[in-house]
Write a protein that holds these residues in place. Structure first.
Motif, PDB file in Angstrom:
ATOM      1  N   MET A  12      31.553 -17.260 -35.801  1.00  0.00           N
ATOM      2  CA  MET A  12      30.222 -16.902 -36.282  1.00  0.00           C
ATOM      3  C   MET A  12      29.181 -17.004 -35.163  1.00  0.00           C
ATOM      4  N   LEU A  13      29.346 -17.979 -34.293  1.00  0.00           N
ATOM      5  CA  LEU A  13      28.443 -18.130 -33.153  1.00  0.00           C
ATOM      6  C   LEU A  13      28.526 -16.911 -32.238  1.00  0.00           C
ATOM      7  N   LEU A  14      29.740 -16.475 -31.947  1.00  0.00           N
ATOM      8  CA  LEU A  14      29.928 -15.295 -31.098  1.00  0.00           C
ATOM      9  C   LEU A  14      29.364 -14.040 -31.757  1.00  0.00           C
ATOM     10  N   LEU A  15      29.628 -13.870 -33.051  1.00  0.00           N
ATOM     11  CA  LEU A  15      29.147 -12.676 -33.741  1.00  0.00           C
ATOM     12  C   LEU A  15      27.627 -12.647 -33.856  1.00  0.00           C
ATOM     13  N   SER A  16      27.017 -13.783 -34.157  1.00  0.00           N
ATOM     14  CA  SER A  16      25.559 -13.796 -34.267  1.00  0.00           C
ATOM     15  C   SER A  16      24.912 -13.553 -32.904  1.00  0.00           C
ATOM     16  N   LEU A  17      25.500 -14.080 -31.850  1.00  0.00           N
ATOM     17  CA  LEU A  17      24.993 -13.815 -30.509  1.00  0.00           C
ATOM     18  C   LEU A  17      25.138 -12.332 -30.162  1.00  0.00           C
ATOM     19  N   ALA A  18      26.258 -11.730 -30.552  1.00  0.00           N
ATOM     20  CA  ALA A  18      26.467 -10.307 -30.278  1.00  0.00           C
ATOM     21  C   ALA A  18      25.450  -9.448 -31.018  1.00  0.00           C
ATOM     22  N   VAL A  19      25.117  -9.810 -32.244  1.00  0.00           N
ATOM     23  CA  VAL A  19      24.126  -9.033 -32.987  1.00  0.00           C
ATOM     24  C   VAL A  19      22.746  -9.183 -32.355  1.00  0.00           C
ATOM     25  N   MET A  20      22.423 -10.380 -31.862  1.00  0.00           N
ATOM     26  CA  MET A  20      21.138 -10.558 -31.171  1.00  0.00           C
ATOM     27  C   MET A  20      21.096  -9.726 -29.885  1.00  0.00           C
ATOM     28  N   VAL A  21      22.171  -9.713 -29.135  1.00  0.00           N
ATOM     29  CA  VAL A  21      22.228  -8.914 -27.913  1.00  0.00           C
ATOM     30  C   VAL A  21      22.179  -7.425 -28.247  1.00  0.00           C
ATOM     31  N   GLY A  51      19.375 -14.639 -35.308  1.00  0.00           N
ATOM     32  CA  GLY A  51      18.847 -15.816 -34.613  1.00  0.00           C
ATOM     33  C   GLY A  51      18.882 -17.052 -35.490  1.00  0.00           C
ATOM     34  N   PHE A  52      18.517 -16.879 -36.763  1.00  0.00           N
ATOM     35  CA  PHE A  52      18.568 -18.010 -37.693  1.00  0.00           C
ATOM     36  C   PHE A  52      20.001 -18.479 -37.912  1.00  0.00           C
ATOM     37  N   ILE A  53      20.921 -17.523 -38.047  1.00  0.00           N
ATOM     38  CA  ILE A  53      22.335 -17.887 -38.215  1.00  0.00           C
ATOM     39  C   ILE A  53      22.832 -18.610 -36.974  1.00  0.00           C
ATOM     40  N   PHE A  54      22.437 -18.133 -35.801  1.00  0.00           N
ATOM     41  CA  PHE A  54      22.838 -18.764 -34.549  1.00  0.00           C
ATOM     42  C   PHE A  54      22.359 -20.216 -34.495  1.00  0.00           C
ATOM     43  N   ILE A  55      21.103 -20.448 -34.838  1.00  0.00           N
ATOM     44  CA  ILE A  55      20.546 -21.802 -34.808  1.00  0.00           C
ATOM     45  C   ILE A  55      21.225 -22.691 -35.841  1.00  0.00           C
ATOM     46  N   ILE A  57      24.250 -22.378 -37.099  1.00  0.00           N
ATOM     47  CA  ILE A  57      25.628 -22.643 -36.678  1.00  0.00           C
ATOM     48  C   ILE A  57      25.672 -23.668 -35.552  1.00  0.00           C
ATOM     49  N   VAL A  58      24.747 -23.580 -34.611  1.00  0.00           N
ATOM     50  CA  VAL A  58      24.707 -24.569 -33.531  1.00  0.00           C
ATOM     51  C   VAL A  58      24.445 -25.960 -34.098  1.00  0.00           C
ATOM     52  N   ILE A  59      23.520 -26.066 -35.037  1.00  0.00           N
ATOM     53  CA  ILE A  59      23.228 -27.359 -35.653  1.00  0.00           C
ATOM     54  C   ILE A  59      24.451 -27.879 -36.413  1.00  0.00           C
ATOM     55  N   LEU A  60      25.098 -27.014 -37.202  1.00  0.00           N
ATOM     56  CA  LEU A  60      26.315 -27.419 -37.916  1.00  0.00           C
ATOM     57  C   LEU A  60      27.417 -27.846 -36.952  1.00  0.00           C
ATOM     58  N   PHE A  61      27.557 -27.104 -35.870  1.00  0.00           N
ATOM     59  CA  PHE A  61      28.571 -27.409 -34.868  1.00  0.00           C
ATOM     60  C   PHE A  61      28.342 -28.787 -34.253  1.00  0.00           C
ATOM     61  N   VAL A  62      27.098 -29.093 -33.938  1.00  0.00           N
ATOM     62  CA  VAL A  62      26.769 -30.400 -33.362  1.00  0.00           C
ATOM     63  C   VAL A  62      27.022 -31.515 -34.377  1.00  0.00           C
ATOM     64  N   ILE A  63      26.624 -31.302 -35.623  1.00  0.00           N
ATOM     65  CA  ILE A  63      26.831 -32.327 -36.663  1.00  0.00           C
ATOM     66  C   ILE A  63      28.316 -32.573 -36.889  1.00  0.00           C
ATOM     67  N   ILE A  64      29.089 -31.512 -37.021  1.00  0.00           N
ATOM     68  CA  ILE A  64      30.533 -31.664 -37.272  1.00  0.00           C
ATOM     69  C   ILE A  64      31.216 -32.318 -36.078  1.00  0.00           C
TER      70      ILE A  64
END
Length: 160
Positions: A12-21, A51-55, A57-64
């Protein structure tokens, strides 16, 4: 279960970054088309949800990862250095061999897959102006396919 979550979050991180790019490249594409005379003008609309999904997911990734780190640290028999590879299952004593085989399978699949994907770019003439989505999303698909291959290989080898 944590491996499924980790792989899903990375994809999901890769896909959301790709959509932003993609939004950024789409604006560049429209400028090039206008400069070449293909269009007279254009409107820009940047979507915010990637961008919201990216943020999120990053927060979830750090918590997990923090929770996993605490759990691994509490286990006296686990190797703390093994935590650096999140896919590494510290509860399974065969994990080193399984991880090695799964990484090997994923690496081979990535090499073969990327050869065909990058080779397919020559069949799309002038892809930056006309087919901007193709090279972006196919390039993003390379690590996604690698992650999925690793996950499937690891789970199949773990259940043997």
């Amino acid at each position: 279960m944590s491996m499924y979550i980790t792989v899903f979050l990375r994809i999901m991180l890769l896909l959301s970054l790709a959509v932003m790019v993609f939004d950024y490249l789409r604006v560049e594409q429209l400028y090039i088309q206008m400069d070449r005379g293909f269009i007279d003008g254009f409107e820009v609309f940047i979507t915010r949800w990637p961008g919201f999904i990216f943020i999120i997911i990053v927060i979830l990734f750090v918590i997990i990862n923090t929770i996993q780190f605490i759990l691994v640290r509490k286990n006296k028999h686990s190797i703390l250095n093994a935590f650096l590879a999140v896919e590494y299952d510290v509860s399974d004593e065969r994990a080193v061999q399984i991880t090695h085989k799964a990484v090997s399978n994923a690496f081979v699949f990535i090499l073969v897959y990327s050869f065909f994907i990058v080779g397919s770019y020559m069949f799309i003439p002038n892809y930056f102006v006309d087919y901007i989505w193709y090279p972006l999303f196919t390039t993003v698909s390379i690590p996604v396919v690698g992650l999925l291959t690793y996950l499937i290989s690891f789970k199949v080898l773990q259940h043997k």
